[in-house]
Write an enzyme that holds these catalytic residues in place. Structure first.
Site, PDB file in Angstrom:
ATOM      1  N   ALA A  41       9.157 -21.392   7.951  1.00 17.25           N
ATOM      2  CA  ALA A  41      10.695 -22.270   8.195  1.00 17.25           C
ATOM      3  C   ALA A  41      10.686 -23.970   8.725  1.00 17.25           C
ATOM      4  CB  ALA A  41      11.145 -21.341   8.892  1.00 17.25           C
ATOM      5  N   GLY A  92       7.954 -17.491 -10.198  1.00 15.51           N
ATOM      6  CA  GLY A  92       6.417 -16.870 -10.292  1.00 15.51           C
ATOM      7  C   GLY A  92       5.966 -15.711 -10.674  1.00 15.51           C
ATOM      8  N   GLU A  95       3.222 -20.042 -11.550  1.00 18.67           N
ATOM      9  CA  GLU A  95       4.000 -20.544 -11.060  1.00 18.67           C
ATOM     10  C   GLU A  95       4.706 -20.843 -12.345  1.00 18.67           C
ATOM     11  OE1 GLU A  95       5.492 -20.088  -8.293  1.00 18.67           O
ATOM     12  OE2 GLU A  95       3.817 -19.720  -7.175  1.00 18.67           O
ATOM     13  N   ASN A 105       6.560 -12.489  -8.381  1.00 20.20           N
ATOM     14  CA  ASN A 105       6.107 -13.100  -7.086  1.00 20.20           C
ATOM     15  C   ASN A 105       7.669 -12.762  -6.170  1.00 20.20           C
ATOM     16  OD1 ASN A 105       4.639 -13.409  -4.705  1.00 20.20           O
ATOM     17  ND2 ASN A 105       4.618 -15.638  -5.097  1.00 20.20           N
ATOM     18  N   HIS A 155      55.053  -7.925  26.611  1.00 24.94           N
ATOM     19  CA  HIS A 155      55.604  -9.268  26.251  1.00 24.94           C
ATOM     20  C   HIS A 155      54.991 -10.323  26.953  1.00 24.94           C
ATOM     21  CE1 HIS A 155      58.424  -6.321  25.065  1.00 24.94           C
ATOM     22  NE2 HIS A 155      58.895  -6.093  26.574  1.00 24.94           N
ATOM     23  N   ALA A 177      58.720  -9.471  30.821  1.00 24.48           N
ATOM     24  CA  ALA A 177      58.180 -10.689  29.539  1.00 24.48           C
ATOM     25  C   ALA A 177      58.137 -11.819  30.822  1.00 24.48           C
ATOM     26  CB  ALA A 177      59.500 -10.358  28.784  1.00 24.48           C
TER      27      ALA A 177
END
Length: 451
Positions: free
Chosen positions: A8, A136, A150, A165, A359, A376
């Site tokens: 990563a 690859g 590669e 690969n 409401h 409301a």
């Protein structure tokens, strides 16, 4: 013993972003988190994450994860990256090598690959592609894998090979300890290729056993935002198919977004452009209208959620009716047959059986009994600038339109609040509460005129 290495450290230049590639998201979760989830499902004893570009950001993103961070300060290739982990590996373990930007590999595929590992063999995940350009190539002699070449180092004959690969492999840690220090960077890129250990394995008579994923998308990586979008659609299509198999009707399966997990009962109907986040559970015969966002919520049997409604961390019992344009914020709990109508917002509110907030109202830090009607424009005034306070409305109460209930306050059972009232004092059962200025009608009043 199983150890997993996740690469990563890459910058991800083609993403054109200030954050590391592995922190870009698929279904609302970083690519790297998807890979870590697979690691957990494999019951790995230890997970090593190789970080480099944006290392601090990756550390912060994974702060709650039990992983060992290994920093690659120079980007000298995949072989060099794995070499940095070597001092941390148990020589008796099996090591599975994964990539933080390949988020859709299935656990079963990885388990099959790991099963290829022994003292005399290693596992390599390959795939046959109609267009292998950029990958690859797998070189075989008499059917056995002998090398990976590669793209930039391949000759014309090798470029014709369509088995490629994926980079994913499983191998004894003891073998890595022998091969990795012997890697060379004598190639077109001037890098230390992890794939060169395949030739070393062959030379040491360690058999290279291959496995292939059931679906090609399992090994697709992300290098740019176009590929990110393509994987997003693949993932969402999978979720849509699973929901339909489970008995849900999706009015357009291509317009669904799940960014967590969703569990559905029988005969649910989900309209277009709905987003599900976190853990969502739908009971039987739940109907969800278009453009709704539902996060970490449980919806009871027979409940209807109309268009453009947003639910967060809420629990709804059976046969409730929500929306359109309703917002239920965290802590909203509705008993059966409760109704939250258009342009109503609730937060930390318990709404009793059959009660209605139809409401244009705000109900926060409130406990509402059964059979209550909220007119409301009613507001529970729960915040004094420093503290939050609770409003209690007991069973059968009727709250007239445009009323303000200033917490802490209690409206008694079967009490009635007249429209336009500002209620600041508690009331008892059956009371009529009127708290507004007396109306005055001025006879003969003339409007002002412009001078």
């Amino acid at each position: 013993m199983l150890e997993i290495i996740i690469l990563a450290a890459g910058k991800g230049t083609r993403m054109r972003s200030d954050k590391p590639k592995v922190l870009h998201t698929l279904a609302g979760k970083p690519f790297l988190e998807h890979v870590l989830d697979r690691s957990a499902e494999l019951n790995a004893d230890k997970v090593h994450v190789i970080i480099g570009h944006g290392a601090d950001m990756v550390r912060e993103a994974l702060a709650g994860r039990d992983v060992n961070f290994v920093e690659q300060t120079e980007q000298l290739g995949t072989g060099h990256a794995v070499l940095q982990v070597l001092p941390h590996l148990n020589p008796e373990s099996d090591t599975l090598i994964l990539y933080g930007d390949v988020p859709l590999t299935k656990t079963d595929t990885l388990a099959e690959l790991r099963a290829k590992v022994s003292d005399s063999s290693m596992g390599l995940l390959t795939v046959n592609l109609a267009d292998p350009n950029g990958y690859g190539r797998i070189v075989r002699t008499n059917g056995s894998v002998t090398a990976i070449v590669e793209q930039k180092d391949a000759n014309p004959e090798q470029l014709k090979i369509d088995e490629v690969n994926t980079g994913v492999m499983a191998v004894k840690s003891a073998h890595l300890a022998k091969w990795l220090p012997a890697l060379s960077n004598d190639n077109a890129q001037g890098e230390y290729y992890l794939t060169d250990i395949i030739a070393m394995s062959s030379a040491d008579d360690i058999a290279i056993e291959t496995a292939q994923p059931k679906d090609e998308y399992e090994v697709l990586g992300v290098n740019n935002r176009l590929q990110q979008a393509e994987l997003e659609r693949i993932f969402q299509r999978q979720v849509a198919e699973e929901l339909m198999v489970a008995g849900a009707t999706l009015l357009d399966p291509a317009r669904l977004d799940c960014r967590g997990s969703i569990e559905v009962g029988r005969d649910c109907v989900i309209d277009v452009n709905c987003v599900f986040e976190g853990k969502v559970v739908l009971g039987n015969n739940v109907h969800i209208g278009p453009n709704c966002v539902i996060s970490d919520s449980t919806i009871g049997d027979g409940t209807v959620i109309l268009a453009n409604s947003i639910l967060e961390e809420s629990t709804l019992a059976e046969n409730c009716n929500i929306g359109p344009f309703a917002r239920l914020r965290p802590g909203s709990q509705l008993a059966s047959k409760a109704k939250i109508g258009n342009f109503v917002e609730t937060k930390k509110a318990v709404i009793g059986e059959g009660s209605k907030v139809n409401h244009l109202s705000y109900v926060g830090d409130a406990e509402i009994g059964a059979g209550v009607n909220i007119g409301a424009g009613t507001i529970t005034c729960n915040y004094d600038g420093v503290n939050k306070s609770k409003t209690t409305i007991e069973d059968g109460a009727f709250i007239g339109s445009n009323s303000a209930l200033v917490a802490p306050v209690t409206v008694g059972k079967n009490a009635t609040v007249g429209a336009g009232s500002i209620v600041t004092k508690n009331s008892e059962e059956g009371d009529l509460i009127i708290a507004r200025a007396k109306q005055s009608n001025i006879k003969g009043w003339a409007r002002p005129v412009k001078k």
